[in-house]
Structures are given as C-alpha cells and as structure tokens.
Scaffold this motif. Sequence first.
Motif, short mmCIF file in Angstrom:
data_model
loop_
_atom_site.label_atom_id
_atom_site.label_comp_id
_atom_site.label_asym_id
_atom_site.label_seq_id
_atom_site.Cartn_x
_atom_site.Cartn_y
_atom_site.Cartn_z
N GLU A 8 0.85 -1.14 -0.05
CA GLU A 8 -0.12 0.08 0.07
C GLU A 8 0.80 1.26 0.01
OE1 GLU A 8 -3.15 0.33 2.89
OE2 GLU A 8 -3.74 -1.63 2.57
N VAL A 9 0.48 2.15 -1.08
CA VAL A 9 1.31 3.37 -0.90
C VAL A 9 0.45 4.64 -0.77
CG1 VAL A 9 2.93 4.80 -2.41
CG2 VAL A 9 2.87 2.17 -2.73
N GLU A 10 0.98 5.53 0.32
CA GLU A 10 0.11 6.59 0.53
C GLU A 10 1.11 7.89 0.44
OE1 GLU A 10 -1.28 6.17 4.73
OE2 GLU A 10 -2.54 4.29 4.27
N THR A 11 0.64 9.03 0.04
CA THR A 11 1.30 10.32 -0.09
C THR A 11 0.64 11.35 0.85
OG1 THR A 11 2.03 9.57 -2.44
CG2 THR A 11 2.34 12.06 -1.77
N GLU A 12 1.42 11.85 1.58
CA GLU A 12 1.17 13.12 2.24
C GLU A 12 1.68 14.59 1.75
OE1 GLU A 12 0.91 15.12 6.80
OE2 GLU A 12 1.29 12.90 6.46
N THR A 13 1.00 15.32 1.21
CA THR A 13 1.48 16.29 0.88
C THR A 13 1.62 17.70 1.76
OG1 THR A 13 0.39 16.20 -1.48
CG2 THR A 13 1.05 18.44 -1.13
N LEU A 14 2.85 18.06 1.93
CA LEU A 14 3.32 19.28 2.96
C LEU A 14 3.58 20.31 2.42
CD1 LEU A 14 5.69 17.12 5.25
CD2 LEU A 14 3.19 17.34 5.53
N LYS A 15 3.80 21.60 3.05
CA LYS A 15 4.16 22.78 2.47
C LYS A 15 5.41 22.71 1.73
CE LYS A 15 2.41 26.64 4.69
NZ LYS A 15 2.44 27.54 5.65
N GLN A 16 6.37 21.91 2.13
CA GLN A 16 7.42 21.72 1.42
C GLN A 16 7.69 20.81 0.33
OE1 GLN A 16 6.73 20.95 4.66
NE2 GLN A 16 8.03 21.15 6.16
N GLY A 17 6.76 19.92 0.39
CA GLY A 17 6.77 18.63 -0.51
C GLY A 17 6.03 17.47 0.06
N ASN A 18 6.17 16.32 -0.73
CA ASN A 18 5.61 15.17 -0.40
C ASN A 18 6.30 14.41 0.53
OD1 ASN A 18 3.34 15.92 -1.80
ND2 ASN A 18 4.13 14.75 -3.83
N ILE A 19 5.57 13.57 1.36
CA ILE A 19 6.25 12.25 2.12
C ILE A 19 5.42 11.04 1.83
CG2 ILE A 19 6.17 11.35 4.38
CD1 ILE A 19 6.73 14.04 5.69
N VAL A 58 10.74 9.16 2.60
CA VAL A 58 9.87 8.15 2.25
C VAL A 58 10.01 7.31 3.78
CG1 VAL A 58 9.85 5.82 1.04
CG2 VAL A 58 10.35 8.19 -0.03
N ILE A 59 8.67 6.72 4.19
CA ILE A 59 8.84 5.67 5.11
C ILE A 59 8.45 4.28 4.79
CG2 ILE A 59 7.38 5.21 7.24
CD1 ILE A 59 6.86 8.11 7.46
N VAL A 60 9.14 3.18 5.00
CA VAL A 60 8.71 1.94 4.70
C VAL A 60 8.24 1.27 5.94
CG1 VAL A 60 9.74 -0.28 4.07
CG2 VAL A 60 10.63 2.07 3.03
N SER A 61 7.17 0.72 6.06
CA SER A 61 6.52 0.34 7.30
C SER A 61 5.60 -1.09 6.62
CB SER A 61 5.67 1.25 7.71
OG SER A 61 5.45 0.63 9.32
N GLY A 62 5.04 -1.32 7.73
CA GLY A 62 4.08 -2.58 7.71
C GLY A 62 2.76 -2.63 7.91
N LYS A 63 1.84 -3.28 7.05
CA LYS A 63 0.48 -3.52 7.63
C LYS A 63 0.22 -4.64 8.65
CE LYS A 63 -1.55 -0.03 5.47
NZ LYS A 63 -2.40 1.12 6.08
N ASN A 64 -0.97 -4.97 9.05
CA ASN A 64 -1.25 -6.47 9.68
C ASN A 64 -0.20 -6.67 11.16
OD1 ASN A 64 -2.45 -6.97 7.42
ND2 ASN A 64 -0.51 -7.55 6.46
N ASP A 65 0.05 -5.21 11.73
CA ASP A 65 0.55 -5.61 13.05
C ASP A 65 2.12 -6.02 13.05
OD1 ASP A 65 0.27 -4.43 15.56
OD2 ASP A 65 -0.30 -6.42 16.43
N VAL A 66 2.77 -5.96 11.86
CA VAL A 66 3.98 -6.66 11.71
C VAL A 66 4.81 -5.84 10.82
CG1 VAL A 66 3.40 -8.31 9.98
CG2 VAL A 66 5.08 -8.75 11.51
N PHE A 67 5.98 -5.85 10.98
CA PHE A 67 6.83 -5.35 9.81
C PHE A 67 7.19 -6.17 8.85
CE2 PHE A 67 10.83 -3.88 7.74
CZ PHE A 67 10.69 -2.62 7.22
N CYS A 68 7.72 -7.59 8.76
CA CYS A 68 7.93 -8.26 7.63
C CYS A 68 8.71 -9.68 8.39
CB CYS A 68 9.13 -7.86 6.77
SG CYS A 68 9.29 -8.92 5.44
N ALA A 69 7.99 -10.89 7.94
CA ALA A 69 8.39 -12.16 8.54
C ALA A 69 9.50 -12.72 7.63
CB ALA A 69 7.17 -12.95 8.51
#
Length: 266
Positions: A8-19, A58-69
Amino acid sequence: MSQYEFLEVETETLKQGNIVSIFLNNPSSRNSMTWKMGEEFYSVIQSLRKEKTLPRAVIVSGKNDVFCAGGDLNLLRSFSKKTYSQNKRDMRKFYSFFLSVRNLNVPVIAALNGHAIGAGLSLAFACDLRVFADEGKYSFNFVRLGIHPGMGSSFLSPELLGKSLGGRLLLTGETFSGIDAKNWGLAWDSVPKQDVYSKAKEYAKYMADGAPLALQELKENLYSWKTLDKALKKEASSQARNFLSADFLETLNSVAEKRSPIFLGK
C-alpha cells in the motif's frame, strides 16, 4: 500511483513537498517477501526516482501489526528445486528489488511497527534511519534455517553495528528487542508499537525541512554500492549452494512437521 497486490502506498502533501509511505501488505503470511512483492517494491522506488520532484522523505512500514516475517516460505521452497546457477541468478535479482531503496536519493525511514525477521530486517537495515517497536522481536535467523545470511545482511549488520555485535547477530541468529536496538545506537527511536508509524512520520516531517538538493547529494554519497555489491555476490553464491543442501531440506521438513530442525552439516 498504481494499485498493488502486496503493497500500500500513501502520499501526504506538505508545504515543503511530499512524504511517501510504502507499507508491506501480505496478510496471509505476516508480510513475508514474495517475488511479486519485490517486483512491486522495485516499481514503486523506480517511479519515485523518475518523478520530476522527488519526495522529501519516504517511510517503509508494514500492515497487519507486523513489519516483515522475512522470505516467503513457498519462495524459499522453490529455491530448493532449482539449480545452483538459477539460484545464484535469482537471489541477486530478489535482493535488488528491495535494496533498490538505497538508490532513492531521499531520506528513507524504516518504521518497524512489529516483528522483523531475516530478509525483512535486512530491508530495515538498508534504510537510512529506523524507528523500532519496544516490544518487537527482531532477528537475522538465516543460520537457523540452514542458509547463509542474505539480502545484504552480511554487509549491512557489521556496517551499522561493527563486526563484533553485527557478527554476533548473524552468527547466533539471536532475537533482540526495539529497546536493545536503541541502546545499540541502531534505532533513531524505540516506542510502543502503536506509536511507531506516527513517530516515523514526525521524524520524516522534520527531515522534510532540510534542503532537498543537499540531502539528495548526501544520500548518494553516504553509501558505497561497490562494496555492498561484492557482499551480495558472495551471499547469492552461498545461498545458492545452501538451498540445495540436506540441511535446508531439513528446515523445510521441520516446518512442515512443526518441530526444531536437526542440522548435520550436509
């Protein structure tokens, strides 16, 4: 961006640019890494690199209450049925999917919102900064599966922690916590798991205030791909042999039979 099966990829737009946040999302196997996930991850990184204006972080994270098995068991099982040459080639390709994160010339923060094992932990080590979950369980468990460490871990762990501690984690496959990671200087921070992503977002916004051109140049100059590439060649060669060993077959049998493996060095 496009829709993905395992991300899943999400983008948040800030005044300075995107995260941009990239979430590993394979709920059936605790976000384990499949070939398809790797292709999707690489596609996202390449798309970001081609954007006219790079994201600020950029942030790399995990869904489902886990990062990566770690590596998907079915993928690992498939390697035991290939030849040495095929495995050597395919392992290098598989590594390149996820380690492409180092080619993205913006700060990348790993938000380890839960357990991270094996290749999943290697991905976090390949990021620039890390936020761990206090109660998370983290381990380079490769030797406990009968295979040489991969995904750059034999280079990344000593690079970040020194040969003594980094080597210890690789040689023993021991499990450590987010609090351990912070005490070792491996983590930017360690917080309760429900706060990991928000803390990473807080740090990403802080970094977004930095001068983007300077940060892009810095990211490019921080790492030596030449040195890492040598380690990846050795890892791919070693893992290619290990996947054909009796010890790795014992790993697969022990998983199916729900018991601890007994390795004989064959």
